[in-house]
Design an enzyme around this catalytic site. Sequence first.
Site, PDB file in Angstrom:
ATOM      1  N   CYS A 108      -4.915 -10.031   3.306  1.00 54.64           N
ATOM      2  CA  CYS A 108      -6.043  -9.180   3.704  1.00 54.64           C
ATOM      3  C   CYS A 108      -7.282  -9.955   4.141  1.00 54.64           C
ATOM      4  CB  CYS A 108      -6.382  -8.238   2.567  1.00 54.64           C
ATOM      5  SG  CYS A 108      -4.964  -7.248   2.061  1.00 54.64           S
ATOM      6  N   GLU A 145      -7.576   1.936   1.656  1.00 53.54           N
ATOM      7  CA  GLU A 145      -7.245   1.556   0.280  1.00 53.54           C
ATOM      8  C   GLU A 145      -8.047   0.325  -0.098  1.00 53.54           C
ATOM      9  OE1 GLU A 145      -6.062   2.691  -2.204  1.00 53.54           O
ATOM     10  OE2 GLU A 145      -5.251   4.470  -1.231  1.00 53.54           O
ATOM     11  N   GLY A 148      -7.004 -16.379  -0.053  1.00 57.67           N
ATOM     12  CA  GLY A 148      -5.777 -16.285   0.738  1.00 57.67           C
ATOM     13  C   GLY A 148      -5.318 -14.845   0.725  1.00 57.67           C
ATOM     14  N   LYS A 177     -13.961  -0.436   5.471  1.00 61.64           N
ATOM     15  CA  LYS A 177     -12.850  -1.277   4.989  1.00 61.64           C
ATOM     16  C   LYS A 177     -13.076  -2.750   5.375  1.00 61.64           C
ATOM     17  CE  LYS A 177      -8.899  -2.708   3.603  1.00 61.64           C
ATOM     18  NZ  LYS A 177      -8.428  -2.748   2.233  1.00 61.64           N
ATOM     19  N   ALA A 223     -15.409 -20.276  -7.826  1.00 62.48           N
ATOM     20  CA  ALA A 223     -15.216 -21.329  -6.808  1.00 62.48           C
ATOM     21  C   ALA A 223     -13.802 -21.892  -6.914  1.00 62.48           C
ATOM     22  CB  ALA A 223     -16.242 -22.428  -7.023  1.00 62.48           C
ATOM     23  N   LYS A 238      -6.914 -12.217   7.311  1.00 60.92           N
ATOM     24  CA  LYS A 238      -6.654 -11.390   8.506  1.00 60.92           C
ATOM     25  C   LYS A 238      -7.884 -10.555   8.872  1.00 60.92           C
ATOM     26  CE  LYS A 238      -4.118  -7.533   7.807  1.00 60.92           C
ATOM     27  NZ  LYS A 238      -4.443  -6.211   8.309  1.00 60.92           N
ATOM     28  N   VAL A 268       0.835  -1.205   0.000  1.00 62.25           N
ATOM     29  CA  VAL A 268       0.000   0.000   0.000  1.00 62.25           C
ATOM     30  C   VAL A 268       0.871   1.257   0.000  1.00 62.25           C
ATOM     31  CG1 VAL A 268      -1.669   1.337   1.353  1.00 62.25           C
ATOM     32  CG2 VAL A 268      -2.004  -1.118   1.047  1.00 62.25           C
ATOM     33  N   ARG A 308       1.390 -15.314   1.440  1.00 61.85           N
ATOM     34  CA  ARG A 308       0.740 -15.251   2.746  1.00 61.85           C
ATOM     35  C   ARG A 308      -0.657 -15.880   2.691  1.00 61.85           C
ATOM     36  NH1 ARG A 308       1.809  -9.081   4.259  1.00 61.85           N
ATOM     37  NH2 ARG A 308       1.803  -8.928   1.993  1.00 61.85           N
TER      38      ARG A 308
HETATM   39  C1  UGA Z   1      -8.255  -7.665  -1.392  1.00 61.19           C
HETATM   40  C2  UGA Z   1      -9.394  -6.758  -1.903  1.00 61.19           C
HETATM   41  O1  UGA Z   1      -9.887  -7.263  -3.150  1.00 61.19           O
HETATM   42  C3  UGA Z   1      -8.902  -5.320  -2.090  1.00 61.19           C
HETATM   43  O2  UGA Z   1     -10.006  -4.492  -2.450  1.00 61.19           O
HETATM   44  C4  UGA Z   1      -8.335  -4.820  -0.766  1.00 61.19           C
HETATM   45  O3  UGA Z   1      -7.798  -3.518  -0.885  1.00 61.19           O
HETATM   46  C5  UGA Z   1      -7.213  -5.746  -0.315  1.00 61.19           C
HETATM   47  O4  UGA Z   1      -7.731  -7.095  -0.178  1.00 61.19           O
HETATM   48  C6  UGA Z   1      -6.709  -5.234   1.008  1.00 61.19           C
HETATM   49  O5  UGA Z   1      -7.459  -5.239   1.992  1.00 61.19           O
HETATM   50  O6  UGA Z   1      -5.588  -4.697   1.044  1.00 61.19           O
HETATM   51  P1  UGA Z   1      -6.169  -8.926  -2.524  1.00 61.19           P
HETATM   52  O7  UGA Z   1      -5.968  -9.560  -1.194  1.00 61.19           O
HETATM   53  O8  UGA Z   1      -5.004  -8.355  -3.241  1.00 61.19           O
HETATM   54  O9  UGA Z   1      -7.244  -7.710  -2.400  1.00 61.19           O
HETATM   55  O10 UGA Z   1      -6.771 -10.037  -3.468  1.00 61.19           O
HETATM   56  P2  UGA Z   1      -8.116 -10.368  -4.254  1.00 61.19           P
HETATM   57  O11 UGA Z   1      -7.878 -10.204  -5.701  1.00 61.19           O
HETATM   58  O12 UGA Z   1      -9.282  -9.691  -3.676  1.00 61.19           O
HETATM   59  O13 UGA Z   1      -8.218 -11.935  -3.951  1.00 61.19           O
HETATM   60  C7  UGA Z   1      -8.247 -12.442  -2.618  1.00 61.19           C
HETATM   61  C8  UGA Z   1      -8.330 -13.947  -2.626  1.00 61.19           C
HETATM   62  O14 UGA Z   1      -9.622 -14.381  -3.022  1.00 61.19           O
HETATM   63  C9  UGA Z   1      -7.346 -14.647  -3.582  1.00 61.19           C
HETATM   64  O15 UGA Z   1      -6.772 -15.756  -2.916  1.00 61.19           O
HETATM   65  C10 UGA Z   1      -8.207 -15.113  -4.735  1.00 61.19           C
HETATM   66  O16 UGA Z   1      -7.712 -16.255  -5.374  1.00 61.19           O
HETATM   67  C11 UGA Z   1      -9.512 -15.407  -4.014  1.00 61.19           C
HETATM   68  N1  UGA Z   1     -10.708 -15.327  -4.886  1.00 61.19           N
HETATM   69  C12 UGA Z   1     -11.054 -14.143  -5.460  1.00 61.19           C
HETATM   70  C13 UGA Z   1     -11.483 -16.456  -5.082  1.00 61.19           C
HETATM   71  O17 UGA Z   1     -11.192 -17.548  -4.546  1.00 61.19           O
HETATM   72  N2  UGA Z   1     -12.598 -16.361  -5.862  1.00 61.19           N
HETATM   73  C14 UGA Z   1     -12.968 -15.198  -6.440  1.00 61.19           C
HETATM   74  O18 UGA Z   1     -14.022 -15.185  -7.149  1.00 61.19           O
HETATM   75  C15 UGA Z   1     -12.180 -14.063  -6.251  1.00 61.19           C
END
Ligand code: UGA
Length: 436
Positions: free
Chosen positions: A258, A149, A255, A202, A250, A261, A11, A325
Amino acid sequence: MNITVIGTGYVGLVAACCLANSGHQIVAVENNMDKLGQLQKGVIPIYEEGLDGIFQKVTGDGRLSFTDNIKEALVNSTMVIIAVGTPSLGDGRVDLSQVNDVAKSIVTYVERPLTVVMKSTVPPGTGRLLCDRYFDKVGMNISYVFNPEFLREGKALYDWYNTDRIVIGGDQPGIAQQVMDIYSDIEAPKVCMDLTSAEMVKYASNAFLATKISFINEIANLCEKVGADIDIVATTVGMDQRIGQSFLQAGLGYGGSCFPKDTKALDYIALVNGYKFSLLKAVIEVNAGQRIIAVRKLMESLGCLTNKKIAVLGLAFKPNTDDIREAPAIDIIDHLISEGVQVRASDPLAIDNARKRFPNQVVEFIYDPYEACEGCEAVVLATEWEDYVKLNWADIKKRMVSPYVVLDGRNSLDRQLMQELGFIYRGIGRSYQYNK
Ligand code: UGA
């Protein structure tokens, strides 16, 4: 504006680069000397698509510089952005020690009116506590806002410039406008509210997205029981605009640094406030279960796992990042190791990080995915890297040994093709194939 950014993680570094790119003068503070040394030499310590170009430009122009000295950085700043880590303490509590340390430093060194902008994810109520404990106590005029963010790792630059909303929470009148001004080049609704509501936005956003994922994973698990197909179910459910297509993929579950946690933290916050957040508890439980279901599927297809060779393709928690992570792959590897499996793992970016997580050579790390599958009875696709989806699976099969199991943990492979190639194909909720 002269701005200090404290913390150069995903960030902080993105914010520092993008704000410098918008013409602000940024000093970023990093207290990890290894990281600082890298940044000062022009090397970005994290992988984030497209960031290097902006980083080189703004550091070259002298609009972004790095130091470990908060006092020095604050001398010319009218705003300080806090973007330090707020890791989990394991039981859901959030470790706010870095936030507290930074707040103490700011009140020690501040010499002019200052706006403190918190970007680290902090539990609702934290802002008011920080003001009571630190910022309202100094003689100097310090204003405090929370400005969360919503950046995704791997898509952070795109998200910075194309955000759905900019949220500014503060209890002091007039302060929101000053913060809005730093985003004057970004077209997005700017929503102002009180401090604690912004902190809740958030958590609620991340928890809701996690809920969508766990919900669709439960539907996928049920599809397998009743003989339905999650692909067509999820797509069609998502066609309802009130539901939407996103976050209905699905798989092995969410993981990253964010969602795991923040869901645990919100559950804990509810608990200490005397509220049982049953839905969120289920979301967390379902997510943990997806990883175990994957291991069970391997057992069903291979029998006893002891001494079997299994390739795990993908270690990062999602594609386009080197971040492992809370990655599903890491948990699955832990389970496989305890079952006596010889694990051969590959990832385009995350092998260095994974090596630190499995230092005792219990896992063989192999960069070439074809080589990783050599002699394996099964392959787990744990991260849907484009390169892996596009592999020559006929070639992979030639390198494997019977019974040629593919566990597609992200439902990303062409299952018909896989079956035609002679694999035992297992997806998540893909039990029925509708042939048009
Ligand atoms: C997430 C949020 O999407 C952001 O908006 C936020 O700012 C961020 O956390 C944060 O709090 O800093 P991020 O952790 O980078 O972002 O990843 P995502 O793209 O949201 O994916 C999170 C997890 O969900 C990944 O493991 C992904 O594989 C999984 N996922 C996502 C699924 O299993 N299915 C989905 O349909 C979408």
